[in-house]
Design a protein around this motif. Sequence first.
Motif, short mmCIF file in Angstrom:
data_model
loop_
_atom_site.label_atom_id
_atom_site.label_comp_id
_atom_site.label_asym_id
_atom_site.label_seq_id
_atom_site.Cartn_x
_atom_site.Cartn_y
_atom_site.Cartn_z
N SER A 55 51.16 36.48 58.07
CA SER A 55 50.11 35.65 57.50
C SER A 55 50.08 35.72 55.98
O SER A 55 49.28 35.07 55.33
CB SER A 55 48.75 36.05 58.05
OG SER A 55 48.44 37.36 57.63
N SER A 150 39.62 31.89 54.68
CA SER A 150 39.28 32.60 55.90
C SER A 150 40.51 33.27 56.49
O SER A 150 41.50 32.62 56.80
CB SER A 150 38.69 31.61 56.92
OG SER A 150 38.57 32.22 58.17
N GLU A 153 40.98 32.07 60.18
CA GLU A 153 41.69 30.81 60.38
C GLU A 153 43.19 31.00 60.28
O GLU A 153 43.97 30.31 60.95
CB GLU A 153 41.21 29.78 59.37
CG GLU A 153 39.78 29.32 59.59
CD GLU A 153 39.34 28.30 58.56
OE1 GLU A 153 40.17 27.99 57.67
OE2 GLU A 153 38.20 27.83 58.63
N GLN A 154 43.63 31.91 59.40
CA GLN A 154 45.06 32.13 59.25
C GLN A 154 45.68 32.70 60.51
O GLN A 154 46.86 32.47 60.79
CB GLN A 154 45.31 33.09 58.08
CG GLN A 154 44.94 32.50 56.72
CD GLN A 154 45.12 33.50 55.61
OE1 GLN A 154 45.70 34.56 55.81
NE2 GLN A 154 44.63 33.16 54.43
N LYS A 155 44.90 33.43 61.29
CA LYS A 155 45.45 33.99 62.53
C LYS A 155 45.67 32.93 63.59
O LYS A 155 46.48 33.10 64.49
CB LYS A 155 44.52 35.08 63.05
CG LYS A 155 44.45 36.28 62.11
CD LYS A 155 43.61 37.41 62.67
CE LYS A 155 43.59 38.59 61.72
NZ LYS A 155 42.80 39.72 62.22
N GLY A 156 44.89 31.85 63.51
CA GLY A 156 45.15 30.69 64.36
C GLY A 156 44.95 30.89 65.84
O GLY A 156 45.56 30.18 66.64
N ASP A 170 37.08 40.29 61.37
CA ASP A 170 37.06 38.97 62.01
C ASP A 170 35.69 38.67 62.59
O ASP A 170 35.19 37.55 62.49
CB ASP A 170 38.12 38.91 63.12
CG ASP A 170 39.53 38.87 62.56
OD1 ASP A 170 39.67 38.71 61.34
OD2 ASP A 170 40.48 39.04 63.34
N GLU A 173 33.11 37.85 59.85
CA GLU A 173 33.37 36.52 59.29
C GLU A 173 32.91 35.43 60.24
O GLU A 173 32.30 34.43 59.82
CB GLU A 173 34.86 36.35 59.01
CG GLU A 173 35.22 34.95 58.51
CD GLU A 173 36.71 34.74 58.38
OE1 GLU A 173 37.18 33.62 58.67
OE2 GLU A 173 37.41 35.70 58.00
N ARG A 174 33.15 35.61 61.53
CA ARG A 174 32.81 34.56 62.49
C ARG A 174 31.31 34.44 62.71
O ARG A 174 30.77 33.33 62.81
CB ARG A 174 33.51 34.84 63.83
CG ARG A 174 33.13 33.86 64.94
CD ARG A 174 33.54 32.43 64.59
NE ARG A 174 33.08 31.49 65.60
CZ ARG A 174 31.89 30.93 65.62
NH1 ARG A 174 30.98 31.24 64.68
NH2 ARG A 174 31.57 30.07 66.57
#
Length: 674
Positions: A55, A150, A153-156, A170, A173-174
């Motif tokens: 990432s 974020s 988001e990068q982890k997808g 995570d 953030e969520r």
Amino acid sequence: MAAIPAKKRGRPRKPVVAEVSFDSSCGSASEDSGNKRPKRKASKRAATNLAQLVSVDRDDMINTPQVINVDDGDDDDFIMNEDEDSDEEEDVNMRGEDGLEASVNEVSDLNSNGSGNFDRPYGKRKTTHKENAKKNPVKNVPMKGNSRGSSLEQKGRPIRLLKDLSSARDKIERIYGLNTAKLLQLAKVKEGFEASVFNFSLESIQPESPYFVCPQPPCKMESVYDKIIVNGNKTTYHEINKIEFENMVELRKKRLKLLIGEVDADMSTDDKIEFPILPNGRRNGFIYNVGGLVTDIAWLNIENCTNQDKNIQYLAVAISQYMDEPLNEHLEMFDREKHSSCIQIFKMNTSTLQFIKVQTIVHTFGEVWDLKWHEGCRAPHLIGCLSFVSQEGTINFLEIIKSSNDLHVFKICEKPSLVLSLADSLITTFDFLSPTTVVCGLKNGFVAEFDLTDPELPSLYEQVHDSYILSISTAYSDFEDTVVSTVSVDGFFYIFNPKDIATTKTTVSRFRGSNLVPVVYCPQIYSYIYSDGASSLRAVPPRAAFAVHPLVSRETTITSIGVSRLHPMILAGSADGNLIITNAARRLLHGIKNCSTTQKSLRLWKWDYSIKDDKYRMDSTYEVYPLTVNDVSKAKIDAHGINITCAKWNETSTGGKCYAFSNSAGLLTFEYLG
């Protein structure tokens, strides 16, 4: 065919029979089986590191001077707790279940999408975790300061349940977002209270403390006494004597027998007993016999008042005379009821624990609950303005007038300062939206909003539930819109924005247990704290309604909850006489891994009753309870007198470690947590 025994992790696993094919070109083995071998700890660590490495953009690694720590400490080691956390962590284990080879395949997929920097052909020797760490260190990876955005988001990966958020970073953030100021306040709470398992330092709740966070409730934003209490709306009282009071409200006359630790005692109404030296040591507090059923209590926050000793606090206690008959018709709540009841005002010094009764106010509104002091309604001649819901189906506002001395006086309320009501339904619960606005739930399932400066008709009237609304609570924040939650007899727990209920209403849960479901808001961690209608205490942030965090598991119904704006320590009283304390910040501001080892609750007190001896017993023995994710509710029947009806923290910096709770027998208990 070859038999490959699984590694033991917590509990024995059955051997897995797998078809293994060997590739001579790469020297690796692949498994084709429905039952996959558990992932090794080292493999999980390597998979996590690889996923983080891919990432990181190589351009970012070269061009920016800012340094951040990409490696989240919660992602380093994954140690399963099979006994209690297996259900919560099941989905976390699904990723990379085949070992490191699965992680390599994921890296290849990411490379094909342009999101990774590795171009390693499949089939070469798999590097070890140590070799990866040497070649591609993940500690202190430079990133662009404002372009990172974020990390989630990068982890997808899709996030459907709380267990999909395995790391604390995570999860935070969520459920809380990326607002820097909001996260800074959460960081203060985490730093100041994460080590406070069952107690906290008084210095942490002082305004000069670096960890001080004290969100102000909506009603305290401005002084509105002149707007609400206009001429002609003054509360009307006249004084009465004790004989007249006893003719209207008959409190308990017989003495109660108590066993406090190892000390026997008898208590008449209005008697006070300080804690003796208990088997587990000295504890600061006392028990007071109010002589009736306590329906609610409320501390007045007067910390910012001038010419006032900061240690002096006021407590309002609503008392019913029908204390020994739980099925008494006068306690019914589904019809209008009108009878005499009283509210007592106590003055307490939280430093010396001096406790005196200064006023007894008699009224004919029936039983009252949802006691709330309007902190924005202040005047020099007032102690404060007290509001509550009554069995008449109304919200009443009373001016509590100061007396020239501390002599106890009896008063009868002839007319409140303000009355909110509707002709076609009963008001059952309410909370403040602003200093001049309240939102209330109704018997018919509707929600109404009233402007206190023009209280004749509601400014909002909309159906939310199908039946009697049990609880309504406002979630306030400096960073987001105000959110309202409602719980009804129909079993639904909703949250919504009152500006647009139709498009924002969200279902948090559906209850199938007890109809008594208390809900309160803990502003420091921006979360609702509620009972699930049975034996569990839970927390949910309004921003992420799916993220329900279990806090406490009990064997009987949780009947009362106490929170504070100064700290994240939660009080929970239950029907079996237990009072529990737990730190909600340790649950919400950490990852879900091994939560059962970090999240504990402590029993502070336990009330018991002996039918044979007609005696109440207070057990001061501390008992620690672990967190169990999936607990089976056990229906138990206990003496009605030991049920904890209410529990409240004092919310001032000087008395913030003081709390009060009461049982149905009218034994009001105070303790300064020490």
